[in-house]
Scaffold this active site. Structure first.
Site, PDB file in Angstrom:
ATOM      1  N   HIS A  50      -7.948  -3.514  -7.635  1.00 23.31           N
ATOM      2  CA  HIS A  50      -8.116  -2.385  -5.957  1.00 23.31           C
ATOM      3  C   HIS A  50      -9.940  -2.806  -5.081  1.00 23.31           C
ATOM      4  CE1 HIS A  50      -5.001  -0.408  -3.841  1.00 23.31           C
ATOM      5  NE2 HIS A  50      -5.894   1.325  -3.563  1.00 23.31           N
ATOM      6  N   TYR A 107     -16.886  13.703 -14.450  1.00 26.14           N
ATOM      7  CA  TYR A 107     -16.055  14.895 -15.642  1.00 26.14           C
ATOM      8  C   TYR A 107     -15.148  14.945 -16.405  1.00 26.14           C
ATOM      9  CZ  TYR A 107     -19.790  16.783 -13.066  1.00 26.14           C
ATOM     10  OH  TYR A 107     -21.549  17.043 -12.557  1.00 26.14           O
ATOM     11  N   ARG A 158       1.387  -1.145  -0.498  1.00 26.32           N
ATOM     12  CA  ARG A 158      -0.284   0.255   0.203  1.00 26.32           C
ATOM     13  C   ARG A 158       0.597   1.098  -0.021  1.00 26.32           C
ATOM     14  NH1 ARG A 158      -4.662   0.568   4.641  1.00 26.32           N
ATOM     15  NH2 ARG A 158      -5.488  -0.977   3.105  1.00 26.32           N
TER      16      ARG A 158
END
Length: 837
Positions: A75, A119, A29
């Site tokens: 993930h 977006y 991680r």
């Protein structure tokens, strides 16, 4: 269920679980891998985009689609963590070579958040595709994903040393990493140097790799820190903004074009403007952010008389225009976190490349041998084409045709498959030639690939060639300037202060404020703002370059630079002095002294209530840190300071007691001691205590004004007071009437035409000593009458009765003789008419 219970102690369970958790976040991680310089989430994002064909040569795709693929396949965490990592890899002020090409709002250096993932659109950047180059050639190990439905790479091939180029930052259990970005060309040159000469020294590597190269540019100072970091993995460098100076006739400008790495520009501008607003330093006119699409630009306008270099140094020291960067080069190597220097990181990458190139070469060799075998079969088939065609026509199906070819003409399974799949247009003489040419090219390729596998030297040459191709393809200039020495920041506090005459008021309870002349004129005739039961101790005219010493009754003093005092209006209460210097709530201010130069040959003479006196050099009161009150008088229990005055070494000291005794001697009788020392005996005050201490020029024309508790007043000549020793009791200058005991309240030594403001429990009066005749020592004090006082508030009685004296102030300087007759009118046009109780 009973059989499935496991009994274990809590400490074993917690230790085991935390160890597993720590191992996970360290390896999977928070820390990057030394081979490709990526954390797992970054690696999964890039691989998912590569697998989906979201490449630089293709059109952009919605970021939400990529995030969904990453979460669903590799993930299993929140979408924000994936999208945040994706956005960061696209930000050219965070990454030296961005790995994601994002279209839309991807945030800003002002720490503005990126637009929502629905977006924005993204694709792999051209250089990030090099991290995945040859991944389909079995060059890296793949492992099953979280639900065993997909395979994902444990590391990327990485055609360039991404860990050093883009750096890394992260925190895990017990480990943290901070690796700054470096220049791509320099990193590749250093890698080639290490490949060519595995025994090269750190100095040789640093000839190629000068130091960090941040995407925001700026100046990096401290070659020694860089050397320490490259050698041991830890080191500190200084990052400093790049600025230029523009001088005009009316003002000067500091133009900042580059700021340190990972500094929030908007927050930096706000901090600089806050310094201007709070007047921490004087002379800043305006702070503007003029950044646009052409680049970063922060403009600070200064007054012409302000020292530019001094102001800039103040900003370096008190804002993020300069900051420290600490190398902490921790990365995963051989599945373990390691603190590594430059050599270790390069060796880790080079060993990875040796493994990748070896595996890709083996893959290419196997492919070439397989193709050569097929080409040989096709050439043989065309040489006996008629027989092959006839055999295929007689066959029942494809499988039967393959078996017949293998049985009759001794073709291999692979060759037979290629022959039956051969298209008719290939059955020409021209194709025979092309097959022969291809066979020749395959022979060359096989020789070349075998040479790489057979020779370590050729293998390393192949790595160098690939790195050189990357370097030649991507022309990335250095942005950060490296300087060997760390420039020392020197700030001249006084040079940064604009010389300005100001008015400062200080009250007994410690409320202080700066008052402008405009506010004073606008409030003419009104009372000064203060708390109830508090009174004005002093209203001082001073300069911003001067300092103010405030003395308290507890034997402490406060050092306050005048320019630090905040400005308020006349009617405002002001601000308690604790905002500048911490002070106990029970302490009261007893004196305020203005100091222009601490090196001047002056002294501070202090006297306590129980008859202790001390004298300390003025220079001993100067400090550089003034965040808290400092000791200036070692007092005994229940004792307190009643007086502090500035002397020149030749002053006379007049001490007065509550019972009406007075003693006078030279200040030279008082030895000079340090600020923390206790005093010596000032006067014999057994069963009595001091109420006043005056210091003055013994040769000046002065009078002594005595005030009693019942507002009695008496004027004495200095000549009437005899000199005495410090151990004496002094002489009686005030006798109590037989009817009741009335004691001295205050004693003032002043010129005969000084204005004194007398505060009583009933009213405020003003008087001038010359209006009173000199009395003898035996004469009783007289009452203050209105015909001998300048009264602020008119009273109806001629004599003040049933009232008590509160305090006395000297509120005006010595006046000329012809000014006294029109004194009241004159004072109304001056600052002192607005002094309040």
């Amino acid at each position: 269920m009973i059989d499935k219970k496991i009994e274990m102690s809590l400490d074993i369970i917690m230790g085991d679980r935390f160890a597993k958790y720590s191992k996970y976040i360290i390896q999977d991680r928070a820390l990057p891998d030394v081979r490709d310089g990526l954390k797992p989430v970054q690696r999964r994002i890039l691989y998912s985009m590569f697998k989906e064909g979201n490449l630089q040569s293709k059109a952009y795709r919605k970021s939400a689609k990529t995030v969904g693929n990453v979460i669903g396949n590799y993930h299993p965490h929140g979408d924000s963590s994936v999208y945040d990592a994706m956005v960061r890899m696209s930000q050219d002020w965070k990454y030296r070579v961005p790995l994601v090409d994002m279209q839309g709002n991807n945030g800003s250096i002002d720490n503005d958040p990126a637009a929502a993932m629905r977006y924005t659109e993204a694709r792999l950047s051209a250089i990030s595709e090099l991290l995945l180059k040859d991944i389909d050639k079995e060059t890296v190990l793949f492992s099953l994903n979280f639900d065993d439905t997909e395979y994902e790479p444990t590391v990327l091939p990485a055609a360039y040393p991404n860990l050093l180029v883009n750096g890394a930052t992260g925190i895990s259990a017990g480990y943290a990493t901070d690796i700054p970005p470096h220049n791509l060309h320099e990193v590749i040159d250093a890698t080639i140097c290490r490949i060519t000469n595995p025994d090269c020294s750190l100095e040789q590597l640093m000839e190629h790799m000068k130091g960090p190269d941040f995407p925001t540019g700026a100046i990096v100072e401290g070659k020694e820190g860089i050397e320490q970091a490259f050698k041991y993995g830890k080191g500190k460098v200084i990052l400093r903004a790049v600025s230029t100076i523009e001088q005009t006739k009316t003002m000067n400008k500091i133009c900042i074009s580059e700021i340190p790495y990972e500094v929030n520009k908007a927050e930096l501008v706000r901090k600089i403007d806050e310094i201007r607003f709070n007047r921490n330093i004087d002379g800043i006119i305006e702070v503007r952010d003029e950044s646009d699409r052409d680049g970063l630009m922060i403009v600070i306008e200064l007054k012409k008389e302000v020292s530019i270099e001094n102001t800039l140094n103040y900003f370096y020291k008190n804002t993020d225009l300069q900051k420290n960067y600490n190398y902490n080069m921790v990365a995963i190597k051989d599945k373990r976190p390691n603190l590594m220097g430059l050599k270790d990181i390069l060796d880790g990458y080079i060993n990875h490349q040796i493994d990748v190139i070896t595996k890709s070469t083996l893959f290419d060799l196997q492919k070439a041998n397989r193709r050569k075998h097929i080409v040989a079969g096709l050439i043989k088939a065309i040489s006996i084409l008629d027989e092959v065609v006839a055999l295929i026509r007689k066959s029942k199906d494809k499988g039967d045709a393959k078996n017949n070819l293998i049985t009759k003409f001794d073709f291999s399974e692979l060759q037979a498959e290629a022959i039956v799949m051969l298209q008719l247009y290939r059955l020409t003489n021209t194709d025979i030639v092309s097959l022969q040419n291809e066979d020749h090219d395959l022979d060359k390729q096989i020789v070349y690939l075998n040479a790489i596998l057979d020779s370590d030297e050729r293998l390393r040459e192949e790595i160098i060639n690939r790195l050189t191709a990357v370097k030649n393809t991507y022309k990335i200039p250095r942005l950060s300037i490296i300087k060997d020495e760390i420039k020392e920041i020197k700030i001249d506090e006084k040079a940064m202060i604009l010389s300005e005459d100001i008015n400062v008021s200080i009250t007994r309870d410690g409320y202080i404020k700066r008052i402008s002349n405009r506010s004073i004129k606008a409030s003419e005739g009104s009372l000064i703002g203060k708390k109830e039961d508090d009174y004005l101790l002093k209203l001082i005219q001073m300069n911003t370059v001067e300092s103010l010493l405030l003395f308290t009754n507890k034997g402490n003093y406060l050092y306050i630079p005048a320019h630090k005092i905040e400005e308020f209006k006349w009617k405002d209460i002001g601000k308690h002095v604790s905002y500048l210097v911490s002070i106990d709530s029970t302490e009261k201010i007893i004196e305020a002294i203005v100091v222009h130069d601490f090196s001047a040959p002056f002294y501070i003479l202090m006297v306590s209530k129980f008859g202790q006196i001390k004298r300390t050099k003025l220079e001993d009161f100067e400090v550089t840190r003034y965040s808290k009150s400092l000791k200036c008088f070692g007092l005994k229990e229940h004792d307190e300071v009643i007086s502090a005055s500035l002397t020149n070494g030749n002053c006379a000291v007049l001490l007065s007691t509550y019972a009406g005794y007075t003693g006078m001697y030279s200040e030279q009788e008082v030895s000079i001691v340090g600020t923390k020392a206790a005093g010596i005996k000032a006067l014999n005050v057994k069963d009595d205590h001091l109420i006043a201490a005056n210091t003055f020029d013994p040769f000046a024309n002065l009078s002594i004004m005595l005030f009693s508790e019942n507002v009695g007043v008496k004027r004495l000549k200095l000549d009437d007071i005899q000199l005495c020793s410090r151990q004496a009791k002094g002489m009686t200058v005030y006798k109590n009437p037989k009817s009741k005991a009335i004691h001295l309240k205050d004693v003032i030594v002043c010129p005969i035409d000084t204005l004194l403001q007398v505060h009583t429990t009933e009213d405020v009066y003003r008087l001038v000593p010359k209006d009173y005749s000199n009395a003898s020592l035996e004469q009783k004090p007289t009452s203050m009458t209105t015909n001998k006082t300048e009264v602020v508030h008119l009273v109806t009685t001629d004599i003040i009765q049933d009232t008590k004296l509160v305090k006395i102030e000297t509120v005006a300087p010595t006046m000329k003789k012809n000014e006294h007759d029109s004194f009241k009118e004159e004072m109304e046009r001056t600052l002192f008419t607005m002094l309040d109780d």
